[in-house]
Design a protein around this motif. Structure first.
Motif, mmCIF file in Angstrom:
data_model
loop_
_atom_site.group_PDB
_atom_site.id
_atom_site.type_symbol
_atom_site.label_atom_id
_atom_site.label_comp_id
_atom_site.label_asym_id
_atom_site.label_seq_id
_atom_site.Cartn_x
_atom_site.Cartn_y
_atom_site.Cartn_z
ATOM 1 N N GLN A 204 1.120 15.585 -8.898
ATOM 2 C CA GLN A 204 1.107 17.057 -9.129
ATOM 3 C C GLN A 204 1.100 17.280 -10.509
ATOM 4 N N PHE A 205 1.490 16.652 -11.620
ATOM 5 C CA PHE A 205 1.126 17.033 -12.794
ATOM 6 C C PHE A 205 -0.086 16.813 -13.350
ATOM 7 N N VAL A 206 -0.724 15.822 -12.555
ATOM 8 C CA VAL A 206 -2.371 15.891 -13.044
ATOM 9 C C VAL A 206 -3.006 16.933 -12.427
ATOM 10 N N ALA A 207 -2.862 17.318 -11.229
ATOM 11 C CA ALA A 207 -3.245 18.213 -10.608
ATOM 12 C C ALA A 207 -3.222 19.598 -11.146
ATOM 13 N N ASP A 208 -1.902 19.869 -11.756
ATOM 14 C CA ASP A 208 -1.528 21.209 -12.402
ATOM 15 C C ASP A 208 -2.418 21.268 -13.734
ATOM 16 N N PHE A 209 -2.484 20.115 -14.511
ATOM 17 C CA PHE A 209 -3.133 19.961 -15.586
ATOM 18 C C PHE A 209 -4.779 20.549 -15.501
ATOM 19 N N HIS A 210 -5.282 19.983 -14.156
ATOM 20 C CA HIS A 210 -6.821 20.191 -14.008
ATOM 21 C C HIS A 210 -7.167 21.709 -13.238
ATOM 22 N N THR B 53 -4.090 20.122 -5.618
ATOM 23 C CA THR B 53 -3.137 18.770 -5.536
ATOM 24 C C THR B 53 -4.223 17.716 -5.896
ATOM 25 N N ALA B 54 -3.826 16.424 -6.127
ATOM 26 C CA ALA B 54 -4.301 15.157 -6.326
ATOM 27 C C ALA B 54 -3.844 13.965 -5.602
ATOM 28 N N LEU B 55 -4.794 13.036 -5.339
ATOM 29 C CA LEU B 55 -4.489 11.870 -4.681
ATOM 30 C C LEU B 55 -4.842 10.682 -5.576
ATOM 31 N N LEU B 56 -3.826 9.812 -6.119
ATOM 32 C CA LEU B 56 -4.161 8.608 -6.761
ATOM 33 C C LEU B 56 -4.925 7.677 -5.961
ATOM 34 N N TYR C 236 -1.669 11.607 -20.011
ATOM 35 C CA TYR C 236 -1.636 13.296 -19.511
ATOM 36 C C TYR C 236 -0.575 13.900 -20.296
ATOM 37 N N GLU C 237 0.439 13.307 -20.913
ATOM 38 C CA GLU C 237 1.303 13.958 -21.620
ATOM 39 C C GLU C 237 0.588 14.238 -22.975
ATOM 40 N N SER D 245 0.945 -1.366 -0.012
ATOM 41 C CA SER D 245 -0.117 0.052 0.056
ATOM 42 C C SER D 245 0.994 1.290 -0.033
ATOM 43 N N ARG D 246 0.260 2.256 -0.371
ATOM 44 C CA ARG D 246 1.111 3.628 -0.455
ATOM 45 C C ARG D 246 1.725 4.256 0.939
ATOM 46 N N LEU D 247 0.748 3.757 1.946
ATOM 47 C CA LEU D 247 1.342 4.005 3.298
ATOM 48 C C LEU D 247 2.487 3.172 3.792
ATOM 49 N N LEU D 248 2.804 2.110 3.291
ATOM 50 C CA LEU D 248 3.858 1.355 3.717
ATOM 51 C C LEU D 248 4.907 1.447 2.567
ATOM 52 N N ASP D 249 5.075 0.272 1.406
ATOM 53 C CA ASP D 249 6.168 0.421 0.820
ATOM 54 C C ASP D 249 5.803 0.823 -0.731
ATOM 55 N N GLY D 250 4.432 0.921 -1.004
ATOM 56 C CA GLY D 250 4.001 1.280 -2.507
ATOM 57 C C GLY D 250 4.126 2.723 -2.931
ATOM 58 N N ASN D 251 4.560 3.700 -1.991
ATOM 59 C CA ASN D 251 4.554 4.987 -2.773
ATOM 60 C C ASN D 251 5.928 5.275 -3.458
ATOM 61 N N SER D 252 6.172 6.225 -4.341
ATOM 62 C CA SER D 252 7.383 6.460 -4.945
ATOM 63 C C SER D 252 7.319 7.898 -5.361
ATOM 64 N N HIS D 253 8.484 8.472 -5.829
ATOM 65 C CA HIS D 253 8.670 9.896 -6.065
ATOM 66 C C HIS D 253 7.875 10.048 -7.562
ATOM 67 N N TYR D 254 7.965 9.055 -8.265
ATOM 68 C CA TYR D 254 7.133 8.754 -9.399
ATOM 69 C C TYR D 254 5.465 9.117 -9.308
ATOM 70 N N ALA D 255 5.020 8.354 -8.484
ATOM 71 C CA ALA D 255 3.735 8.577 -8.265
ATOM 72 C C ALA D 255 3.289 10.031 -7.602
ATOM 73 N N GLU D 256 4.169 10.585 -6.830
ATOM 74 C CA GLU D 256 3.832 11.830 -6.453
ATOM 75 C C GLU D 256 4.070 12.966 -7.476
ATOM 76 N N GLU D 257 5.015 12.725 -8.279
ATOM 77 C CA GLU D 257 5.279 13.831 -9.403
ATOM 78 C C GLU D 257 3.918 13.619 -10.408
ATOM 79 N N LEU D 258 3.732 12.416 -10.500
ATOM 80 C CA LEU D 258 2.474 12.198 -11.378
ATOM 81 C C LEU D 258 1.053 12.731 -10.909
#
Length: 425
Positions: free
Chosen positions: A102-108, A112-115, A307-308, A87-100
Motif C-alpha cells: 500500500q505504501f508503494v501504491a500510494d507513492f505511485h 493498489t499494488a501486488l509484490l 521508497y522511504e 508462498s504468500r498464499l500459504l505461510d509467506g504473507n505478512s502485515h509488513y508485506a501488505e503495508e509495503l
C-alpha cells in the motif's frame, strides 16, 4: 549415474557428464561460441569504475541507504521471522508485506499494488494470466524477454508486434485488426498494448501520450488497456523518481504498471500497480506468484528503505546530479573525432542514463575501456538483433565528471588506434 550392459553381460556405471544429450548441448554452445554470442558469468574486478550496472542512483553504495536499511533490520522484534516460510498464499504473507504494497501504491498514485519476486516474474504473471481467450496483444518490437515469455504462455488469440516506439506503426497494426476482427471492433475482445517507458538497451523513452491518442481514436468502446514496464525509469524519472508515467500525469490511463527494485532502488523484487479486482485476479491466477516462495523480511525492508528515501525527497539531489552527468557525457561523446576505419555512432535519448555506442567492433571497444578500468559491456546478439551490436554505457549519480572524461579519452584513443592500424595495412 546410470548404467549400461558390457559385451559379456556385466552392468557398468556410466556418467551423466557425457552421452548424447551432453554432447548435443556442447555442440550448441560451440555454435554460439563461433558466432561470438556465448554468454558467461563474470565477476567485476576491484578498483574499477562502473559504467555498466543499472544502479542509476548509486544507492547500492550509499551510506544513507545502508544506515536506514540496517536500522529496519535491527529494529525488528526479536521473534520476527526473517524468512518468509512459503508462498504468500500459504505461510509467506505478512502485515509488513501488505503495508509495503500500500505504501508503494500510494507513492505511485495507484489504487493498489501486488509484490512479485522479480520484474521477470511480474511480467510473466501479468501477461500469461490476464489476457482472456481471443484477446489481442499489441507489443513494441523491443519489449523485454520477460514480456515475450508471458505472452508465449498467454491465452490471447493474437500477439502482434508493432514498430519500436512508433505510434503511426501501432495505429496501422491496430486498424488492420479492427477491420479483420469484429470482436475487437465491437469491444467484446480486449486489446492490450504492451510497452516499456524507457528501453533497457537503447535508453529511449516511449511516446506514451501518442499511443494513448491512437487507442482513444480507434477503440471508442474503451476495450484498450496499457501494460507499461517502468523498470528502467523507477527512481530516475518523474517526481521523486516515480517514473515516466507520473511525470506525464498519465497514471490513471494505465491498466498496469510494473516497477522493479533491482536497478535504481538497489533492492530486489517488483510491484504490479493495478486496480483491486486485477490484484485479486493475479493472486488467484498468476502462477509466478502462486507457486514461489515469497520474499523474506530483509528484501521487504530493503524495498521499504528505498521508497522511504524516494517519498521524503532524499534522492532528488541524486536525480539532479545524474541529469548533470548525462548532459556532460552527451556533450563529450558528440565531440569525439570519428575514425574512417571503424563504424562508430552515438545513440542517446536526452535525459536518459543509458548511452548506446554503435560500432562494428563492440568487443574490442569494451575491452579497451575495461583495460583502462572502465566497466562497460559489449551487447551482442541474441540479446539484441543482428546488426545492432553496441557498447552500452550507463551513468550513475556516483560517477564524476573526471571519470566521464577518462572514459571518453579512452574511447578517443581507441578510435585513433583504429585509424593508425588501418593506415598501416
Amino acid at each position: 549415474m546410470s548404467s549400461r550392459i558390457d559385451p559379456v553381460g556385466h552392468r557398468q556405471a556410466t556418467s551423466h557428464a557425457s552421452g548424447p544429450l551432453v554432447n548435443a548441448l556442447s555442440r550448441t554452445l560451440a555454435r554460439r561460441e563461433a558466432k561470438s554470442a556465448r554468454r558467461r558469468l563474470t565477476v567485476l574486478p576491484k578498483e574499477t569504475i562502473d559504467f555498466s550496472s543499472n544502479d542509476f542512483l548509486s544507492l547500492g553504495t550509499s551510506s544513507a541507504f545502508k544506515d536506514r536499511y540496517l536500522a529496519h533490520l535491527n529494529n525488528a522484534p526479536e521473534s520476527f521471522p526473517f524468512a518468509s516460510g512459503g508462498s504468500r498464499l500459504l505461510d509467506g504473507n505478512s502485515h509488513y508485506a501488505e503495508e509495503l504494497e500500500q505504501f508503494v501504491a500510494d507513492f505511485h498514485q495507484a489504487p493498489t499494488a501486488l509484490l512479485f519476486n522479480s520484474g521477470f516474474d511480474a511480467n510473466v504473471g501479468v501477461l500469461s494470466s490476464i489476457p482472456q481467450p481471443g484477446d489481442l496483444i499489441l507489443y513494441d518490437e523491443l519489449i523485454h524477454a520477460s514480456a515475450h515469455e508471458g505472452m508465449r504462455l498467454s491465452r490471447a488469440g493474437k500477439r502482434i508486434m508493432f514498430p519500436h516506439s512508433s505510434a503511426a506503426g501501432m495505429r496501422d497494426v491496430l486498424k488492420a485488426q479492427i477491420y479483420d476482427d469484429s470482436g475487437v471492433r465491437d469491444g467484446t475482445k480486449n486489446v492490450f498494448v504492451v510497452l516499456e517507458s524507457i528501453y533497457s538497451m537503447d535508453g529511449d523513452v516511449a511516446p506514451i501520450k501518442e499511443f494513448i491518442d491512437v487507442v482513444d481514436e480507434l477503440l471508442p468502446r474503451q476495450n484498450g488497456y496499457f501494460v507499461v514496464d517502468e523498470a528502467h525509469s523507477t527512481g530516475v524519472f518523474g517526481p521523486r523518481g516515480a517514473g515516466v508515467v507520473q511525470e506525464l500525469g498519465l497514471q490513471d490511463r494505465m491498466f498496469i504498471r510494473v516497477h522493479t527494485f533491482g536497478k535504481a532502488l538497489a533492492s530486489h523484487g517488483a510491484m504490479v500497480l493495478c486496480g483491486p479486482e486485477t490484484k485479486d485476479y493475479l493472486i488467484n491466477y498468476a502462477r509466478s506468484l502462486i507457486y514461489t516462495t515469497a520474499l523474506g523480511f530483509p528484501f521487504l525492508a530493503s524495498i521499504r528503505t528505498a521508497y522511504e528515501l524516494l517519498s521524503t525527497g532524499e534522492t532528488e539531489h541524486l536525480q539532479t546530479k545524474l541529469q548533470h552527468l548525462i548532459r556532460h557525457l552527451h556533450t563529450r561523446l558528440h565531440h569525439l573525432r570519428a575514425s574512417q576505419s571503424v563504424l562508430f555512432e552515438v545513440d542517446h535519448f536526452p535525459t536518459s542514463p543509458i548511452f548506446s555506442l554503435r560500432t562494428s567492433k563492440p568487443r574490442q571497444l569494451a575491452s579497451a575501456c575495461q583495460q583502462d578500468g572502465y566497466i562497460v559491456r559489449a551487447i551482442m546478439p541474441p540479446t539484441i538483433p543482428e546488426g545492432k551490436e553496441r557498447v552500452r554505457v550507463c551513468l550513475h549519480s556516483g560517477n564524476t565528471e573526471e571519470e566521464i572524461d577518462g572514459l571518453v579519452q579512452t574511447i578517443q584513443s581507441w578510435l585513433d588506434q583504429c585509424e593508425v592500424r588501418s593506415a598501416n595495412l
